[in-house]
Design a protein around this motif. Sequence first.
Motif, PDB file in Angstrom:
ATOM      1  N   ARG A  19      64.960  28.472  26.249  1.00  0.00           N
ATOM      2  CA  ARG A  19      64.314  29.219  25.173  1.00  0.00           C
ATOM      3  C   ARG A  19      64.621  28.617  23.825  1.00  0.00           C
ATOM      4  NH1 ARG A  19      65.791  34.165  22.335  1.00  0.00           N
ATOM      5  NH2 ARG A  19      63.710  35.064  21.504  1.00  0.00           N
ATOM      6  N   PRO A  20      65.908  28.147  23.565  1.00  0.00           N
ATOM      7  CA  PRO A  20      66.117  27.473  22.256  1.00  0.00           C
ATOM      8  C   PRO A  20      65.521  26.285  22.192  1.00  0.00           C
ATOM      9  CG  PRO A  20      68.119  27.740  23.631  1.00  0.00           C
ATOM     10  CD  PRO A  20      66.907  28.501  24.170  1.00  0.00           C
ATOM     11  N   VAL A  21      65.642  25.435  23.153  1.00  0.00           N
ATOM     12  CA  VAL A  21      65.158  24.043  23.349  1.00  0.00           C
ATOM     13  C   VAL A  21      63.812  24.021  22.900  1.00  0.00           C
ATOM     14  CG1 VAL A  21      64.785  21.946  24.531  1.00  0.00           C
ATOM     15  CG2 VAL A  21      66.994  23.026  24.658  1.00  0.00           C
ATOM     16  N   ILE A  22      62.980  24.923  23.399  1.00  0.00           N
ATOM     17  CA  ILE A  22      61.340  24.997  23.325  1.00  0.00           C
ATOM     18  C   ILE A  22      61.164  25.384  22.049  1.00  0.00           C
ATOM     19  CG2 ILE A  22      59.424  26.113  24.221  1.00  0.00           C
ATOM     20  CD1 ILE A  22      60.384  26.070  27.011  1.00  0.00           C
ATOM     21  N   ALA A  23      61.951  26.378  21.386  1.00  0.00           N
ATOM     22  CA  ALA A  23      61.779  26.756  19.985  1.00  0.00           C
ATOM     23  C   ALA A  23      62.139  25.682  19.085  1.00  0.00           C
ATOM     24  CB  ALA A  23      62.478  28.062  19.966  1.00  0.00           C
ATOM     25  N   ALA A  24      63.077  24.867  19.489  1.00  0.00           N
ATOM     26  CA  ALA A  24      63.549  23.839  18.621  1.00  0.00           C
ATOM     27  C   ALA A  24      62.345  22.528  18.510  1.00  0.00           C
ATOM     28  CB  ALA A  24      64.779  23.197  18.680  1.00  0.00           C
ATOM     29  N   LEU A  25      61.733  22.302  19.652  1.00  0.00           N
ATOM     30  CA  LEU A  25      60.862  21.235  19.699  1.00  0.00           C
ATOM     31  C   LEU A  25      59.364  21.875  19.192  1.00  0.00           C
ATOM     32  CD1 LEU A  25      61.460  20.254  23.495  1.00  0.00           C
ATOM     33  CD2 LEU A  25      61.556  18.822  21.447  1.00  0.00           C
ATOM     34  N   GLY A  28      59.883  21.126  15.493  1.00  0.00           N
ATOM     35  CA  GLY A  28      59.829  19.970  14.865  1.00  0.00           C
ATOM     36  C   GLY A  28      58.531  18.890  15.364  1.00  0.00           C
ATOM     37  N   LEU A  29      57.756  19.134  16.261  1.00  0.00           N
ATOM     38  CA  LEU A  29      56.848  18.286  16.891  1.00  0.00           C
ATOM     39  C   LEU A  29      55.815  18.268  15.934  1.00  0.00           C
ATOM     40  CD1 LEU A  29      56.851  19.169  20.405  1.00  0.00           C
ATOM     41  CD2 LEU A  29      57.513  16.943  19.430  1.00  0.00           C
ATOM     42  N   TYR A  30      55.150  19.347  15.412  1.00  0.00           N
ATOM     43  CA  TYR A  30      53.979  19.185  14.535  1.00  0.00           C
ATOM     44  C   TYR A  30      54.656  18.455  13.186  1.00  0.00           C
ATOM     45  CZ  TYR A  30      50.358  20.424  11.237  1.00  0.00           C
ATOM     46  OH  TYR A  30      49.617  20.368  10.321  1.00  0.00           O
ATOM     47  N   PRO A  31      55.563  18.921  12.460  1.00  0.00           N
ATOM     48  CA  PRO A  31      55.980  18.368  11.282  1.00  0.00           C
ATOM     49  C   PRO A  31      56.281  16.618  11.533  1.00  0.00           C
ATOM     50  CG  PRO A  31      57.192  20.190  11.236  1.00  0.00           C
ATOM     51  CD  PRO A  31      56.275  20.056  12.500  1.00  0.00           C
ATOM     52  N   LEU A  32      56.863  16.387  12.673  1.00  0.00           N
ATOM     53  CA  LEU A  32      57.115  14.877  13.024  1.00  0.00           C
ATOM     54  C   LEU A  32      55.735  14.271  13.007  1.00  0.00           C
ATOM     55  CD1 LEU A  32      58.927  12.782  13.608  1.00  0.00           C
ATOM     56  CD2 LEU A  32      58.529  13.377  16.150  1.00  0.00           C
ATOM     57  N   PHE A  33      54.684  14.706  13.789  1.00  0.00           N
ATOM     58  CA  PHE A  33      53.507  14.187  13.911  1.00  0.00           C
ATOM     59  C   PHE A  33      52.680  14.020  12.645  1.00  0.00           C
ATOM     60  CE2 PHE A  33      53.427  15.565  18.656  1.00  0.00           C
ATOM     61  CZ  PHE A  33      54.351  14.575  18.945  1.00  0.00           C
ATOM     62  N   LEU A  59      68.467  17.333  15.770  1.00  0.00           N
ATOM     63  CA  LEU A  59      69.060  18.298  15.041  1.00  0.00           C
ATOM     64  C   LEU A  59      68.675  19.611  15.390  1.00  0.00           C
ATOM     65  CD1 LEU A  59      71.223  18.732  12.752  1.00  0.00           C
ATOM     66  CD2 LEU A  59      69.416  18.598  11.007  1.00  0.00           C
ATOM     67  N   PRO A  60      67.449  20.077  15.163  1.00  0.00           N
ATOM     68  CA  PRO A  60      67.109  21.451  15.632  1.00  0.00           C
ATOM     69  C   PRO A  60      67.646  21.906  17.017  1.00  0.00           C
ATOM     70  CG  PRO A  60      65.330  20.067  15.338  1.00  0.00           C
ATOM     71  CD  PRO A  60      66.349  19.446  14.900  1.00  0.00           C
ATOM     72  N   ILE A  61      67.356  21.018  17.907  1.00  0.00           N
ATOM     73  CA  ILE A  61      67.527  21.290  19.336  1.00  0.00           C
ATOM     74  C   ILE A  61      69.103  21.506  19.291  1.00  0.00           C
ATOM     75  CG2 ILE A  61      68.081  20.371  21.777  1.00  0.00           C
ATOM     76  CD1 ILE A  61      65.360  18.892  21.477  1.00  0.00           C
ATOM     77  N   THR A  62      69.878  20.830  18.794  1.00  0.00           N
ATOM     78  CA  THR A  62      71.352  21.128  18.754  1.00  0.00           C
ATOM     79  C   THR A  62      71.807  22.335  18.152  1.00  0.00           C
ATOM     80  OG1 THR A  62      71.825  18.483  18.607  1.00  0.00           O
ATOM     81  CG2 THR A  62      73.669  20.059  18.081  1.00  0.00           C
ATOM     82  N   VAL A  63      71.262  22.563  16.980  1.00  0.00           N
ATOM     83  CA  VAL A  63      71.549  23.766  16.216  1.00  0.00           C
ATOM     84  C   VAL A  63      70.842  25.147  16.975  1.00  0.00           C
ATOM     85  CG1 VAL A  63      71.046  25.115  14.119  1.00  0.00           C
ATOM     86  CG2 VAL A  63      71.412  22.503  13.782  1.00  0.00           C
ATOM     87  N   PHE A  64      69.723  24.959  17.367  1.00  0.00           N
ATOM     88  CA  PHE A  64      69.323  26.054  18.258  1.00  0.00           C
ATOM     89  C   PHE A  64      70.321  26.683  19.372  1.00  0.00           C
ATOM     90  CE2 PHE A  64      64.646  26.719  16.926  1.00  0.00           C
ATOM     91  CZ  PHE A  64      65.129  26.206  15.481  1.00  0.00           C
ATOM     92  N   VAL A  65      70.532  25.401  20.096  1.00  0.00           N
ATOM     93  CA  VAL A  65      71.504  25.776  21.404  1.00  0.00           C
ATOM     94  C   VAL A  65      72.655  26.112  20.985  1.00  0.00           C
ATOM     95  CG1 VAL A  65      72.361  24.324  23.435  1.00  0.00           C
ATOM     96  CG2 VAL A  65      70.044  23.932  23.081  1.00  0.00           C
ATOM     97  N   LEU A  86      65.561  30.839  12.938  1.00  0.00           N
ATOM     98  CA  LEU A  86      65.579  29.500  12.904  1.00  0.00           C
ATOM     99  C   LEU A  86      64.335  28.749  13.199  1.00  0.00           C
ATOM    100  CD1 LEU A  86      69.005  29.121  14.840  1.00  0.00           C
ATOM    101  CD2 LEU A  86      68.698  28.846  12.288  1.00  0.00           C
ATOM    102  N   ASN A  87      63.542  29.195  13.963  1.00  0.00           N
ATOM    103  CA  ASN A  87      62.339  28.616  14.346  1.00  0.00           C
ATOM    104  C   ASN A  87      61.403  28.352  12.893  1.00  0.00           C
ATOM    105  OD1 ASN A  87      58.990  29.179  15.076  1.00  0.00           O
ATOM    106  ND2 ASN A  87      60.003  27.525  16.406  1.00  0.00           N
ATOM    107  N   VAL A  88      61.125  29.489  12.553  1.00  0.00           N
ATOM    108  CA  VAL A  88      60.194  29.561  11.418  1.00  0.00           C
ATOM    109  C   VAL A  88      60.770  29.011  10.084  1.00  0.00           C
ATOM    110  CG1 VAL A  88      59.197  31.185   9.613  1.00  0.00           C
ATOM    111  CG2 VAL A  88      59.117  31.813  12.167  1.00  0.00           C
ATOM    112  N   LEU A  89      62.081  29.056   9.835  1.00  0.00           N
ATOM    113  CA  LEU A  89      62.876  28.382   8.833  1.00  0.00           C
ATOM    114  C   LEU A  89      62.689  27.082   9.175  1.00  0.00           C
ATOM    115  CD1 LEU A  89      64.764  28.599   6.344  1.00  0.00           C
ATOM    116  CD2 LEU A  89      66.718  28.426   7.947  1.00  0.00           C
ATOM    117  N   SER A  90      62.941  26.398  10.259  1.00  0.00           N
ATOM    118  CA  SER A  90      62.877  24.913  10.636  1.00  0.00           C
ATOM    119  C   SER A  90      61.503  24.499   9.970  1.00  0.00           C
ATOM    120  CB  SER A  90      63.241  24.657  11.751  1.00  0.00           C
ATOM    121  OG  SER A  90      64.506  25.004  12.045  1.00  0.00           O
ATOM    122  N   ILE A  91      60.468  24.931  10.946  1.00  0.00           N
ATOM    123  CA  ILE A  91      59.338  24.268  10.648  1.00  0.00           C
ATOM    124  C   ILE A  91      58.794  24.557   9.197  1.00  0.00           C
ATOM    125  CG2 ILE A  91      57.950  26.570  11.232  1.00  0.00           C
ATOM    126  CD1 ILE A  91      55.737  24.521  12.806  1.00  0.00           C
TER     127      ILE A  91
END
Length: 497
Positions: A19-25, A28-33, A59-65, A86-91
Motif C-alpha cells: 500500500r505505501p509503495v503503490i501510494a508513493a509510486l 511520483g510517476l506522473y510528475p516524473l513523466f 525518496l517517496p517510497i522510502t519515506v512512505f514505507v 503524504l501522497n497528496v502532499l508529494s504529488i
Amino acid sequence: MEPNSKRYSFGNFVKNQKRPVIAALAAGLYPLFFYYTNNFSLVNSWRHFAFFVSLFLILPITVFVMVHLFRKRLSISLQERIIPFLNVLSILMFLQLCLFANIHLLLTIGVVLIAVLVSYFLHKHFKKIIVLELVLAVLAVFWLVPTIINQFNQNTEWISQPDDIESVVFKKRPNIYYIQPDGYVNFSELSKGYYNFNNDAFESFLAAKDFKFYEDFRTNYGSTLLSNTSIFMMKHHYFNMNATASGDPVDARRIIVSENSVLKAFQNNNYKTHLISEKPYFLVSRPELGYDYSNFSADDVALVSTGLNVYKDVVPPLEQYIDNHKTSNNFFFVQIFQPGHITSRLFDSKGVEGERKLYLDEVKLANTKLVRMVETIVAKDPEAMIIIMADHGGYVGFDHTRAMWNRTDDRDLVHSIFSSVMAVRWPNNEPPTLDKHFKSSVNMFRILFSYLSEDERYLDQLQDDASFVYIKEFITRGAYQYIDGQGKVTFKKFKGN
C-alpha cells in the motif's frame, strides 16, 4: 507460536508494504513523466536521470514505507490519514517543482492545506485517488515516448558542411568578440513600428567607436536555442532537430557549447575560445564544454534549474581573460540577457503597451552593459574585431511570445520576431566589400571566415537568408517561411516538413 510466525514472515511483511509503495509510486510517476516531457532538453543526461528517479520515486517510497512501519505509534485517526496526506502532499509538491523549478512558500502552504483537507475528508476514497494518479501517469507516457524517440532519431544530416570551411585557414588573425544581447532588435526596426524608440545616444556611442550598422538585419529563427544552433553550425536546420513539448530543440545546448563548425574553425586556427555569459542557460543539460574557458561550469547549475536564476557580471571575467591571453589569438562569445523579449505567457502579460514599456526599459539596461563591454575591449584590445548581433527580436507588438505560433500577416509583428541588431567594429575601421552579404545570422560566421581567410569561395555556400517559424494552429501546423531571402513577409510552408 505458529500464528505469530506467519504474521511476521517476510512474505507478509512485503505484502504489508504494498500500500505505501503503490501510494508513493502513484505520487511520483506522473510528475516524473511530466517533467521529462516538458523539459527534456534541460535534463537529458544520465546524472539528471539518476537524480530525478531518486527524487520522484526512491525518496517517496522510502519515506512512505518508514512512516507506514511506525504508524502504530499514531492515533487510529492519523493511521488512516497519514499515507493519503503524504501522497497528496508529494504529488502537489512535485508538480510545483515541475512547473516552477523552485519551491515557493505561499504555494507550499497551500499544498499542505490541500493535503490536510483531502486526507481528512476523502481518505476513504484514497484508492480512487491512487487510480486517478496512475491513469495520469499512463497518459503522460504517451506524451513522453515521442520525446524520447526524438532524442534517439535526431536528424544529423543538416550539420554536415558542403565545403571545407571547418578547415579554413585564416590570413587575418584579430581577436574576435561576438557579443550577443538577447532579443535586441535592429536599430532600423527599433525606431519605428511597435517599438518607436529613440536610441540615438547609444547608436552615437557605437558610431564614435567605429562600428558599422547593418540595417534590416535579422535572425532566421525566433528563439535563443533555435537561432544559436543555426548560427554556430552556419546551416539551416529547418526545425529538423526535433523538439520537446516546450519547443526547445533536444540537443541544442550540446551543439552550441560542445562541438560546432564555428568552434572547430577557430580551434583549427589555434584560437583560444572563451564562453562568457551572465547566466548558465547553455549549461543546464550539462553538455561537455568545447570552449577552452568559461565563467560557468556545470557544477554551477542545480539539477532542477532553468539556468536563469544564477547571475554573474560578464565584465570581470572578460577583463581577466583578455589580460591572461594577450599572446594568443582569441575568440570570445559573450552573452547577456537584456533586453530579452516580452513575457512568454498570456496570464503574465501587461498588454501590448505594457510589455513594450518593460522591453524598452530593458533596452536601456542592455545599452549600459554594452557600453561597459565595448569600452573595456577597446581600451585593452584596440585592434579587436567586435560583433554585436542578437539572437532574435523582442516580440513587441504581441501580448506574449507564444502568439508567434499563430499566423499573422502584419509586417511589423513578423519583423518584431526576427529583427536583430547587427553592428561590427572592423579592424582598422576597414569594412570589406563582402559585408554586403550580411542579411541574416545563419551566414554571419561564413562571411566572417571568408574575410579572415581572404577566400571568397566560401561565399558560394551561403545559406538562404529566409526566416522560419513553426506554426501550431491545428489546420496550418508545421514549419513556414515567414520572411524570404529578400526580406519580404511571406507565409509559405516549408516543403521539407
